[in-house]
Design an enzyme around this catalytic site. Structure first.
Site, PDB file in Angstrom:
ATOM      1  CG  HIS A   1      -3.960  -3.065   1.771  1.00 47.05           C
ATOM      2  ND1 HIS A   1      -2.769  -3.080   3.045  1.00 47.05           N
ATOM      3  CD2 HIS A   1      -4.418  -2.221   2.184  1.00 47.05           C
ATOM      4  CE1 HIS A   1      -2.860  -1.623   3.436  1.00 47.05           C
ATOM      5  NE2 HIS A   1      -3.558  -1.111   2.412  1.00 47.05           N
TER       6      HIS A   1
ATOM      7  CB  CYS B   1      -0.647  -0.045   1.498  1.00 40.83           C
ATOM      8  SG  CYS B   1      -2.062   1.573   0.936  1.00 40.83           S
TER       9      CYS B   1
ATOM     10  CG  ASP C   1     -24.444  -5.007  16.775  1.00 37.14           C
ATOM     11  OD1 ASP C   1     -24.037  -4.382  16.186  1.00 37.14           O
ATOM     12  OD2 ASP C   1     -25.543  -4.856  16.589  1.00 37.14           O
TER      13      ASP C   1
ATOM     14  CD  GLU D   1      -2.327  -6.005   4.881  1.00 36.01           C
ATOM     15  OE1 GLU D   1      -2.562  -4.948   5.335  1.00 36.01           O
ATOM     16  OE2 GLU D   1      -1.374  -6.476   4.297  1.00 36.01           O
TER      17      GLU D   1
ATOM     18  CG  ASP E   1     -26.626   5.093  15.593  1.00 32.63           C
ATOM     19  OD1 ASP E   1     -26.392   4.001  14.455  1.00 32.63           O
ATOM     20  OD2 ASP E   1     -25.722   4.946  16.107  1.00 32.63           O
TER      21      ASP E   1
END
Length: 630
Positions: free
Chosen positions: A281, A177, A325, A283, A484
């Site tokens: 990337h 990167c 969550d 990884e 939200d």
């Protein structure tokens, strides 16, 4: 054994021997019995036994399974059997061949690179001083963050000239990167910064009418020449996340190994001798990315198998994200939960927090199912500094050992003053998450307050907000804004200062207009700012992505709110993630076809196994959407 039988040369027999040694190592790591190990390891080596003993069973059992399953299957699809054996053939008695130096200058998530190298059986040594570079025989430079910040840190540590000397010596080097971008002459990022000057050309921002920037997600590459690093990858997507790119020119054409198309052709990887680098990337690119690291570390040779990716209308895949969550239950245990309209407690007499599983186990499960990213949203109500939240930091550390796709974490990322009166910045909180394995941080309630102040000041950027500080240090791609909102109906647009749309879903009293009110404190408190206005402010302040939830649709299973997603995704030129409401695979396809969103996220339907990630992707692919294959 088969290879040596059909081609009985000393070289072929040696490849077969070291392949058996590799099998022995994987079996030992998986905790099999000594009798099984003995049968698998003839002939064996005592050095193999010692090298594998440092891996714990609990850590390596999933690694062995994945290495012999997912990773090997990718290698088999893309290379002939003789090349596979060379790639797996490892002289385990030569310890210096099994170590690689890592240049970690303290920016962003380098833990995942370290974990990927370790998972492949190599020992990581850190470059701590300029003198360490002269000791290295293999070097990986995973640059993360902003261009200017990276060059400043390299200068402060006296690493610029030693790093240039290492690259010019033609010893094995792999940049990742920003580690690719810094090889060029310079970049327009950070107001214009000079680079290492080893590859001709400038690194400039993506530009194009309606182009969504950053370029985030899984895209295809077009290989320009044969190389051990990328041969056979033309049909495999890899994970990109960047706002700036280098472009191929006549002056740097000898360096170009592969390109990618996004708003035009840009450099995806380079190679000149033993010096290599990739914009994507490895990884974070699952089994395909681990294969890139493996081929670099084992000095794979070109096979001649390369070419252009299959023609597709849009190579950038729409992403499917699994969300967890996470919060503490009444016993203090960290659990994955899910509610209806943000209520996560059971409806029975006890009323405890709904427990749908353990975070690390579920993250690993979704990675294996093919999730493009995993997000942890810590919804615990903080009374003190989240830096002391050791369980959540440990969840990130452990997840990054086995989950090789991007990890996002949210919760408590704001300025804090702890109970002892000591103050901490949001940047310090984010840094702790990055150091523990997060690739991106999600900012929620604090973003609302920042946006309100931004509009009140006449839309002035101060450089002091959490969004600005984190994006300046780690890059805009590292900052996700979690919104939200809930629907607020009005009979006339003049009743609010916020953006209003005419809705196909009239309000309770027949209202034809709606705006989407932002909330804070887990949806408990509404503010006089809309999701549309918040998204615009956040893009201006340096956020790189919007996670767009919907309180009204949360847990309902009726599908995403297309009016909300369409409104916000048209308002900004950064990626938007649709969230809340998914109940079946078709809901993902519908929101991708109806709006400009770049990704869609779900939680409960995955946790309860009502829908598998693979089923979502099968539906997307069947409907002609660019999809990262499971």
């Amino acid at each position: 054994t088969i290879l040596s039988r059909h081609n009985p040369t000393p070289d072929a027999r040696a490849h077969a021997h070291v392949t058996r040694l590799n099998a022995y190592t994987y079996i030992r790591r998986s905790g099999m019995s000594s009798a099984v190990v003995a049968r698998a390891a003839r002939p064996s080596s005592s050095s193999t036994t010692s090298s594998s003993s440092s891996f714990s069973k609990s850590r390596c059992t999933p690694l062995a399974s994945r290495a012999l399953g997912r990773l090997t299957s990718v290698s088999r699809r893309s290379t002939p059997s003789s090349t596979r054996m060379r790639r797996r053939g490892v002289n385990v008695s030569a310890s210096s061949d099994r170590e690689v130096y890592l240049l970690d200058y303290g920016a962003g998530n380098v833990r995942s690179v370290r974990n990927a190298i370790t998972a492949l059986g190599f020992e990581v040594r850190d470059v701590k001083t300029p003198a360490d570079l002269s000791k290295a025989n293999k070097l990986i430079f995973p640059g993360v963050g902003a261009y200017g910040s990276a060059m400043d840190i390299l200068k402060q540590r006296g690493l610029i000239e030693p790093l240039k000397d290492y690259v010019l010596s033609d010893k094995p080097f792999l940049g990742v990167c920003l580690g690719l971008q810094l090889l060029f002459d310079g970049s327009e990022e950070s107001g214009g910064v000079e680079g290492l000057g080893l590859i001709p050309g400038s690194v400039d921002k993506f530009r194009g009418e309606g182009l969504i920037v950053p370029h985030i997600g899984w895209n295809l590459t077009n290989t320009k020449k044969s190389s051990g690093l990328m041969d056979g990858m033309e049909s495999e997507r890899v994970y990109f996340v960047h706002s700036y790119r280098a472009t191929p020119t006549e002056a740097n054409k000898d360096w170009i190994l592969a390109t990618c198309d996004y708003g035009g052709e840009f450099v995806a990887s380079v190679q000149n001798g033993n010096v290599m680098a990739c914009q994507f990337h490895p990884e974070k690119s699952g089994a395909t990315g681990l294969g890139v690291f493996q081929r670099f570390l084992e000095d794979a040779k070109p096979t001649g198998q390369f070419g252009t990716a299959a023609t597709v209308k849009d190579g950038l895949a729409r992403r499917v994200i699994a969300c967890l969550d996470v919060r503490s239950n009444d016993n203090g245990d960290l659990v994955v939960t899910k509610g209806d309209s943000y209520d996560v407690r059971e409806k029975d007499e006890g009323g405890d927090v709904r427990n749908l599983g353990k975070p690390v186990e579920l993250a690993g499960k979704y990675f294996k199912q093919g999730a493009d990213e995993v997000a942890f949203l810590n919804i615990t109500g903080y009374r003190d500094l989240p830096l002391t939240d050791a369980p959540m930091l440990e969840v990130l550390r452990r997840s990054s050992e086995t989950v090789f796709v991007p990890l996002t974490v949210g919760g408590g990322i704001r300025d804090f003053t702890d109970s002892n009166g000591k103050s901490y910045t949001a940047l310090e909180v984010a840094s702790a998450y990055f150091a523990s394995g997060a690739d991106k941080v999600s900012i929620g309630s604090d973003a609302v307050e920042v946006a309100e102040q931004w509009y009140a000041s006449g839309k002035k950027n101060t450089g002091k907000t959490s969004v600005e500080q984190i994006s300046e240090r780690y890059g805009v791609q590292a900052v996700v804004i979690s919104i939200d909102p809930r629907r607020q109906y009005v009979s006339d647009p003049s009743q609010t200062k916020n953006k209003v749309i005419e809705t196909a879903r009239p309000g309770p009293n027949g209202e034809k207009f709606v705006w989407f009110q932002c909330t804070v404190k887990g949806g408990r408190e509404g503010r006089d700012i809309g999701a549309y206005e918040l998204a615009i402010a956040m893009e201006a302040l340096g956020a790189g992505e919007i996670l767009l939830n919907c309180i009204d649709e949360d847990g309902q299973g009726n599908g995403f709110d297309h009016e909300l997603v369409g409104l916000v995704s048209e308002a900004v030129n950064i990626p938007v993630i649709a969230s809340s409401g998914a109940g079946c695979p078709q809901h993902f396809t519908d929101v991708f076809k109806s709006t400009k969103c770049s990704a869609a996220l779900a939680a409960g339907i995955f946790h309860r196994e009502e829908v598998l990630v693979s089923e979502v992707k099968d539906n997307m692919k069947a409907n002609g959407l660019p999809t990262n294959a499971v």
